[in-house]
Design an enzyme around this catalytic site. Structure first.
Site, short mmCIF file in Angstrom:
data_model
loop_
_atom_site.label_atom_id
_atom_site.label_comp_id
_atom_site.label_asym_id
_atom_site.label_seq_id
_atom_site.Cartn_x
_atom_site.Cartn_y
_atom_site.Cartn_z
CG ASP A 1 4.48 0.39 -2.70
OD1 ASP A 1 5.21 -0.20 -3.51
OD2 ASP A 1 4.78 1.51 -2.24
CG ASP B 1 6.59 5.44 -0.02
OD1 ASP B 1 7.35 4.46 -0.02
OD2 ASP B 1 6.96 6.56 0.37
N1 LIG Z 1 7.47 2.47 -1.92
C1 LIG Z 1 8.56 2.32 -2.65
N2 LIG Z 1 9.68 3.04 -2.42
C2 LIG Z 1 10.77 2.89 -3.19
N3 LIG Z 1 10.86 2.03 -4.21
C3 LIG Z 1 9.79 1.27 -4.47
N4 LIG Z 1 9.56 0.34 -5.40
C4 LIG Z 1 8.31 -0.12 -5.24
N5 LIG Z 1 7.70 0.50 -4.21
C5 LIG Z 1 8.60 1.38 -3.72
#
Ligand SMILES: Nc1ncnc2[nH]cnc12
Ligand SMILES: CSC[C@H]1O[C@H](OP(=O)(O)O)[C@H](O)[C@@H]1O
Length: 309
Positions: free
Chosen positions: A220, A222
């Site tokens: 992703d 974030d």
């Molecule tokens: N955005 C994110 N923040 C922290 N850990 C994750 N693991 C997968 N995506 C994450």
């Protein structure tokens, strides 16, 4: 207990609860001075007969949250099986446009945003004091070896998965994801990736004199992109399965050669003996119970009474 011919340990992260194309030899669940590992450890044999150990970081049923992972037991248990190099997989968020969900990265730096709630040293609670060097938190020879080998495996897989190198990963506490403000701040700090798991794992591997590298699999973006939804678990799940399949392909492609490289020794020359310069000299004068505990991971420096060198 499995024989001490397992040189490579694999830690599977979110979505990666088993490996492929390996024959299960036995399952072990060693009780270490720091408790039991996250899950029983599968000892599997590669086509050549060489063995690898696999542990699921959050348990086989993903029942352990990132802050509660028994990282000391995981690292100590792997070392007790003879492991010298750990290949850890992790689902991560991307803090950079060019690292798209589905891409892989092998980081070389870490920013610690954990909150002190995770036991982060084998020496904690003992009378011995040690300051492990951590300027280069991953084993650089292992990282450089992996960059070539993982890239080859990704090309062979043919799905066009891109591998990013020399990235910096932020390790946050969780279990909630970051705010938009935090996500933007991590970018300003130089963070490229974010997860909740690389610490204290990497610190403990260093204290146990084990080679350690992370294959980060982006799920992703974030929460830093102004016009996009902030990360949610359901977004992560969309990429998790495909990333886990690619991770299994990578593992199946490289583990045989990684075992051989670990056997030859040069790949892990940085780790061997590194703690000899880290343990405070007067820390040799210890209580017997502390010596016994620390001997479990560092028998070169801690010898229980009655055990000959
Ligand atoms: N955005 C994110 N923040 C922290 N850990 C994750 N693991 C997968 N995506 C994450
Ligand atoms: C499932 S999203 C957050 C979760 O995923 C990562 O786990 P792992 O590193 O074990 O793959 C991340 O670190 C968080 O723990």
């Amino acid at each position: 207990m499995a024989s001490k011919d397992v040189l490579v340990g694999v830690i599977g992260g979110s979505g990666l609860y088993h490996l492929d194309n390996l024959t299960l030899v036995e399952t072990v669940n060693p009780e270490t001075p720091w408790g039991y590992p996250s899950s029983p450890i599968s000892i599997c044999s590669l086509p050549s007969g060489a063995k690898v150990a696999f542990v699921a970081r959050h348990g086989k049923h993903h029942n352990i949250s990132p802050s509660a992972v028994p990282a000391r037991a995981n690292i100590a248990a792997l070392k007790s099986l003879g492991v010298r190099a750990i290949l850890a997989f992790s689902a991560v968020g991307s803090l950079r446009e060019e690292i798209a969900p589905g891409h892989f990265a092998i980081p070389t730096q870490i920013i610690d945003r954990t909150k002190g709630v995770r036991p982060a040293s084998f020496f904690e609670g003992t009378g011995a004091v040690a300051h492990a060097a951590f300027g280069d938190p991953f084993s650089l020879k292992l990282v450089r070896w992996l960059e070539t080998e993982v890239e080859k495996a990704l090309v062979a897989e043919g799905r066009g998965v891109v591998l990013h190198k020399d990235k910096c990963i932020v390790c946050m506490e969780g279990p909630q994801f970051s705010t938009r403000a935090e996500s933007i701040m991590y970018r300003a700090w130089g963070g490229d990736l974010i997860n909740m798991s690389v610490l204290p794992e990497a610190k403990l591997a260093r204290e146990a004199e084990l080679g350690y590298a992370l294959i980060a699999t982006a799920t992703d973006y974030d929460s830093w992109r102004p016009h996009s939804e902030a990360v949610t678990a359901s977004q992560v799940f969309q990429t998790l399965q495909a990333n886990a399949n690619t991770s299994r392909h990578v593992a199946a492609s490289i583990l045989e050669d990684l075992h051989l490289a670990a056997l030859q020794g040069d790949l892990l020359s940085e780790e061997k003996g590194s703690m000899s310069l880290s343990i405070m000299p007067r820390s040799g004068d210890q209580k017997e119970e502390d010596i016994q505990k620390l001997a479990y991971i560092l028998s070169a420096y801690f010898q229980p009474a009655g055990i000959a060198n």
